[in-house]
Design a protein around this motif. Structure first.
Motif, short mmCIF file in Angstrom:
data_model
loop_
_atom_site.label_atom_id
_atom_site.label_comp_id
_atom_site.label_asym_id
_atom_site.label_seq_id
_atom_site.Cartn_x
_atom_site.Cartn_y
_atom_site.Cartn_z
N GLU A 138 0.84 -1.21 0.00
CA GLU A 138 0.00 0.00 0.00
C GLU A 138 0.87 1.26 0.00
O GLU A 138 0.58 2.22 -0.71
N LEU A 139 1.93 1.23 0.79
CA LEU A 139 2.84 2.37 0.85
C LEU A 139 3.50 2.59 -0.51
O LEU A 139 3.60 3.73 -0.99
N GLU A 140 3.91 1.52 -1.16
CA GLU A 140 4.52 1.63 -2.49
C GLU A 140 3.52 2.19 -3.50
O GLU A 140 3.86 3.06 -4.32
N ALA A 141 2.26 1.73 -3.43
CA ALA A 141 1.22 2.25 -4.34
C ALA A 141 0.97 3.73 -4.07
O ALA A 141 0.81 4.52 -5.01
N LEU A 142 0.95 4.12 -2.80
CA LEU A 142 0.76 5.53 -2.47
C LEU A 142 1.93 6.38 -2.95
O LEU A 142 1.74 7.51 -3.42
N LYS A 143 3.14 5.84 -2.85
CA LYS A 143 4.31 6.58 -3.33
C LYS A 143 4.24 6.77 -4.84
O LYS A 143 4.54 7.86 -5.35
N LEU A 144 3.84 5.72 -5.57
CA LEU A 144 3.70 5.83 -7.02
C LEU A 144 2.62 6.85 -7.39
O LEU A 144 2.80 7.67 -8.30
N ASP A 145 1.50 6.80 -6.67
CA ASP A 145 0.41 7.74 -6.92
C ASP A 145 0.86 9.18 -6.64
O ASP A 145 0.58 10.09 -7.42
N ALA A 146 1.59 9.37 -5.55
CA ALA A 146 2.08 10.71 -5.20
C ALA A 146 3.07 11.21 -6.24
O ALA A 146 3.05 12.38 -6.63
N SER A 147 3.94 10.33 -6.73
CA SER A 147 4.92 10.77 -7.73
C SER A 147 4.21 11.10 -9.05
O SER A 147 4.60 12.05 -9.74
N ALA A 148 3.16 10.36 -9.39
CA ALA A 148 2.40 10.66 -10.61
C ALA A 148 1.71 12.02 -10.47
O ALA A 148 1.69 12.83 -11.41
N LYS A 149 1.16 12.27 -9.30
CA LYS A 149 0.51 13.56 -9.07
C LYS A 149 1.53 14.70 -9.07
O LYS A 149 1.26 15.79 -9.58
N ASP A 150 2.69 14.47 -8.52
CA ASP A 150 3.75 15.49 -8.55
C ASP A 150 4.16 15.81 -9.98
O ASP A 150 4.37 16.98 -10.33
N ALA A 151 4.25 14.78 -10.81
CA ALA A 151 4.61 15.00 -12.22
C ALA A 151 3.52 15.81 -12.92
O ALA A 151 3.81 16.72 -13.69
N LYS A 152 2.25 15.51 -12.62
CA LYS A 152 1.15 16.24 -13.23
C LYS A 152 1.15 17.70 -12.76
O LYS A 152 0.91 18.61 -13.55
N VAL A 153 1.42 17.92 -11.48
CA VAL A 153 1.49 19.29 -10.95
C VAL A 153 2.62 20.05 -11.63
O VAL A 153 2.45 21.22 -12.01
N SER A 154 3.75 19.42 -11.82
CA SER A 154 4.87 20.08 -12.50
C SER A 154 4.51 20.42 -13.94
O SER A 154 4.82 21.52 -14.43
N GLU A 155 3.83 19.49 -14.61
CA GLU A 155 3.40 19.73 -15.99
C GLU A 155 2.42 20.90 -16.06
O GLU A 155 2.54 21.77 -16.93
N LEU A 156 1.46 20.93 -15.14
CA LEU A 156 0.48 22.02 -15.13
C LEU A 156 1.13 23.35 -14.76
O LEU A 156 0.75 24.39 -15.30
N ALA A 157 2.10 23.32 -13.88
CA ALA A 157 2.81 24.55 -13.52
C ALA A 157 3.57 25.10 -14.72
O ALA A 157 3.57 26.31 -14.97
N ALA A 158 4.18 24.22 -15.49
CA ALA A 158 4.90 24.66 -16.69
C ALA A 158 3.93 25.25 -17.71
O ALA A 158 4.20 26.28 -18.33
N ALA A 159 2.77 24.60 -17.86
CA ALA A 159 1.76 25.11 -18.80
C ALA A 159 1.24 26.47 -18.35
O ALA A 159 1.01 27.37 -19.16
N LEU A 160 1.07 26.62 -17.04
CA LEU A 160 0.61 27.91 -16.50
C LEU A 160 1.65 29.00 -16.75
O LEU A 160 1.29 30.13 -17.12
N GLU A 161 2.91 28.69 -16.57
CA GLU A 161 3.96 29.67 -16.83
C GLU A 161 3.96 30.10 -18.29
O GLU A 161 4.11 31.28 -18.61
#
Length: 146
Positions: free
Chosen positions: A38-61
């Motif tokens: 479960e911890l590994e799945a949560l880490k993967l989910d968090a890293s995917a969300k972090d990547a999406k946030v970074s992508e959206l931040a770049a698009a916003l810039e």
């Protein structure tokens, strides 16, 4: 109770405690493995969300930079725009005609012209009277209609 009976009783108690300990160990291992997955799945989910946030931040810039560029272009176009009357004056001056400024009162119809228009509109459509009235008062009717 004899010694053999006590020994037998102790052996059965030890075996039941050993079985209970093994069951508890299996439960803890299952929980540990389950928690780890479960911890590994949560880490993967968090890293995917972090990547999406970074992508959206770049698009916003990019969008902010594009918006700033558009604002600069708009301000430069606003500064360079020329009104139609100024452009008409330049054209008129280029052909040798001196421009004349129109006053707003020139475009306002007179009360008499408005009365003529009202009279014209009150006449039946297609009648000979309406056609004759229009022919006689064409200038006033057109001026009042504009």
């Amino acid at each position: 109770m004899t010694i053999e009976e006590q020994l037998q009783s102790s052996i059965s108690i030890v075996s039941s405690l050993t079985a209970e300990r093994d069951d508890l160990r299996l439960a803890v291992e299952k929980l540990t493995v389950g928690s780890a997955s479960e911890l590994e799945a949560l880490k993967l989910d968090a890293s995917a969300k972090d990547a999406k946030v970074s992508e959206l931040a770049a698009a916003l810039e990019k969008a902010v930079a594009f918006s700033a560029d558009l604002e600069i272009k708009i301000s430069s176009l606003e500064a360079g725009k020329v009104s139609a009357s100024k452009e008409a004056a330049k054209i008129a001056a280029s052909v040798g005609v001196s421009p004349v400024q129109l006053s707003p009162s020139d475009s306002q119809p007179s009360a008499e012209a408005v009365d003529v228009l009202a009279t014209f509109l009150s006449l039946p459509v297609g009648s000979k009277e309406r056609s004759e009235f229009y022919a006689a008062n064409k200038a006033a009717i057109v001026k009042a209609a504009l």
